[in-house]
Design a protein around this motif. Structure first.
Motif, mmCIF file in Angstrom:
data_model
loop_
_atom_site.group_PDB
_atom_site.id
_atom_site.type_symbol
_atom_site.label_atom_id
_atom_site.label_comp_id
_atom_site.label_asym_id
_atom_site.label_seq_id
_atom_site.Cartn_x
_atom_site.Cartn_y
_atom_site.Cartn_z
ATOM 1 N N TYR A 1 32.728 6.032 -4.355
ATOM 2 C CA TYR A 1 33.798 5.338 -5.087
ATOM 3 C C TYR A 1 35.002 5.089 -4.181
ATOM 4 O O TYR A 1 35.602 4.004 -4.205
ATOM 5 N N ALA A 2 35.349 6.084 -3.374
ATOM 6 C CA ALA A 2 36.448 5.919 -2.425
ATOM 7 C C ALA A 2 36.125 4.818 -1.416
ATOM 8 O O ALA A 2 36.988 4.006 -1.062
ATOM 9 N N THR A 3 34.863 4.797 -0.976
ATOM 10 C CA THR A 3 34.431 3.746 -0.043
ATOM 11 C C THR A 3 34.533 2.375 -0.689
ATOM 12 O O THR A 3 34.978 1.403 -0.059
ATOM 13 N N PHE A 4 34.122 2.290 -1.963
ATOM 14 C CA PHE A 4 34.220 1.042 -2.717
ATOM 15 C C PHE A 4 35.650 0.529 -2.752
ATOM 16 O O PHE A 4 35.912 -0.661 -2.513
ATOM 17 N N LEU A 5 36.604 1.405 -3.012
ATOM 18 C CA LEU A 5 37.998 1.004 -3.101
ATOM 19 C C LEU A 5 38.545 0.577 -1.746
ATOM 20 O O LEU A 5 39.251 -0.439 -1.630
ATOM 21 N N VAL A 6 38.222 1.339 -0.704
ATOM 22 C CA VAL A 6 38.700 1.005 0.643
ATOM 23 C C VAL A 6 38.141 -0.337 1.094
ATOM 24 O O VAL A 6 38.862 -1.179 1.643
ATOM 25 N N LEU A 7 36.855 -0.566 0.853
ATOM 26 C CA LEU A 7 36.243 -1.834 1.241
ATOM 27 C C LEU A 7 36.816 -2.994 0.436
ATOM 28 O O LEU A 7 36.901 -4.119 0.937
ATOM 29 N N GLY A 8 37.216 -2.722 -0.810
ATOM 30 C CA GLY A 8 37.879 -3.749 -1.604
ATOM 31 C C GLY A 8 39.205 -4.151 -0.985
ATOM 32 O O GLY A 8 39.533 -5.349 -0.905
ATOM 33 N N VAL A 9 39.968 -3.163 -0.527
ATOM 34 C CA VAL A 9 41.236 -3.444 0.155
ATOM 35 C C VAL A 9 40.992 -4.269 1.410
ATOM 36 O O VAL A 9 41.691 -5.263 1.674
ATOM 37 N N VAL A 10 39.982 -3.883 2.186
ATOM 38 C CA VAL A 10 39.659 -4.604 3.422
ATOM 39 C C VAL A 10 39.236 -6.040 3.121
ATOM 40 O O VAL A 10 39.641 -6.976 3.819
ATOM 41 N N MET A 11 38.417 -6.228 2.085
ATOM 42 C CA MET A 11 37.962 -7.577 1.745
ATOM 43 C C MET A 11 39.135 -8.487 1.407
ATOM 44 O O MET A 11 39.229 -9.616 1.931
ATOM 45 N N TYR A 12 40.047 -8.020 0.569
ATOM 46 C CA TYR A 12 41.174 -8.870 0.190
ATOM 47 C C TYR A 12 42.130 -9.078 1.356
ATOM 48 O O TYR A 12 42.785 -10.124 1.446
ATOM 49 N N LEU A 13 42.206 -8.107 2.254
ATOM 50 C CA LEU A 13 42.987 -8.296 3.477
ATOM 51 C C LEU A 13 42.380 -9.413 4.325
ATOM 52 O O LEU A 13 43.092 -10.284 4.841
ATOM 53 N N LEU A 14 41.053 -9.409 4.446
ATOM 54 C CA LEU A 14 40.359 -10.460 5.199
ATOM 55 C C LEU A 14 40.515 -11.818 4.519
ATOM 56 O O LEU A 14 40.641 -12.845 5.198
ATOM 57 N N PHE A 15 40.507 -11.840 3.197
ATOM 58 C CA PHE A 15 40.747 -13.095 2.484
ATOM 59 C C PHE A 15 42.141 -13.634 2.809
ATOM 60 O O PHE A 15 42.327 -14.850 2.989
#
Length: 210
Positions: free
Chosen positions: A185-199
């Motif tokens: 779950y923590a990985t899911f949240l961190v990767l979500g932050v990274v994805m929107y940063l890349l967007f």
């Protein structure tokens, strides 16, 4: 904390996309701005809407938000980037049809995410991701990948949707193993932050004219 970070990074990405809207308003990329704003508003409704109206969050996400996410990316990848509109139509129809067995046979398994639909949606998105990487690798502009808006979007989608697929596919099983669940779950949240940063970066550094 990480959950708040993912939400506000989505909000920041939406704001940045709006700021760059005038540069792309005559391109199909303007729909990416609409998409980000919609997802942010949907997440805001999911976050605060239950205190205002009687909102079925599971139904809201599984029947509205997530299908729009997948179908939008099918359109962006297949119809626009890969120029295969028939592929977009085929994948979208297959995704929508996948709700039929979910409705008929998996009603008792519904908790947070309809795993059958999400898994199939991610697998089809994975195919498009691989096709996009192949296109980028074989492009004559490969050395200018840092100016390719789809490079950042594709990387973000790879990390978030493909990287977290096991978490949502086996969500109910993982809940019995709290340590593993918390890590995923923590990985899911961190990767979500990274994805929107890349967007966000895709709007700032991306220079595609189409």
């Amino acid at each position: 904390m990480a959950q708040e970070g993912m939400f506000w990074m989505l909000g920041l990405s939406s704001v940045i996309s709006v700021l760059y809207y005038n540069r792309i308003k005559n391109q199909y990329w303007r729909y990416f701005v609409y998409y980000l704003v919609f997802i942010f508003l949907a997440e805001a409704i999911g976050k605060w809407g239950t205190s205002i109206v009687d909102l079925n969050k599971i139904g809201f996400y599984n029947y509205i938000v997530i299908p729009i996410e997948f179908i939008f990316f099918y359109w962006l990848y297949a119809a626009k980037s890969l120029n295969k509109p028939k592929l977009f139509i085929g994948l979208s129809l297959l995704y929508v049809i996948s709700f039929i067995p979910s409705e008929l046979f998996f009603t008792s398994a519904r908790k947070v995410m309809y795993s059958l639909n999400y898994t199939l949606g991610c697998l089809m998105l994975m195919i498009l991701v691989v096709m996009e990487y192949y296109k980028q690798i074989n492009s004559s502009n490969i050395l200018d990948f840092d100016k390719n808006r789809m490079f950042y979007i594709n990387l973000g989608v790879t990390l978030f949707y493909i990287g977290t697929l096991p978490f949502w596919t086996f969500f109910e099983l993982l809940k019995s193993y709290r340590e593993i669940y918390n890590i995923y779950y923590a990985t899911f949240l961190v990767l979500g932050v990274v994805m929107y940063l890349l967007f966000s970066i895709s709007f700032i550094w991306g220079r595609q004219s189409s």
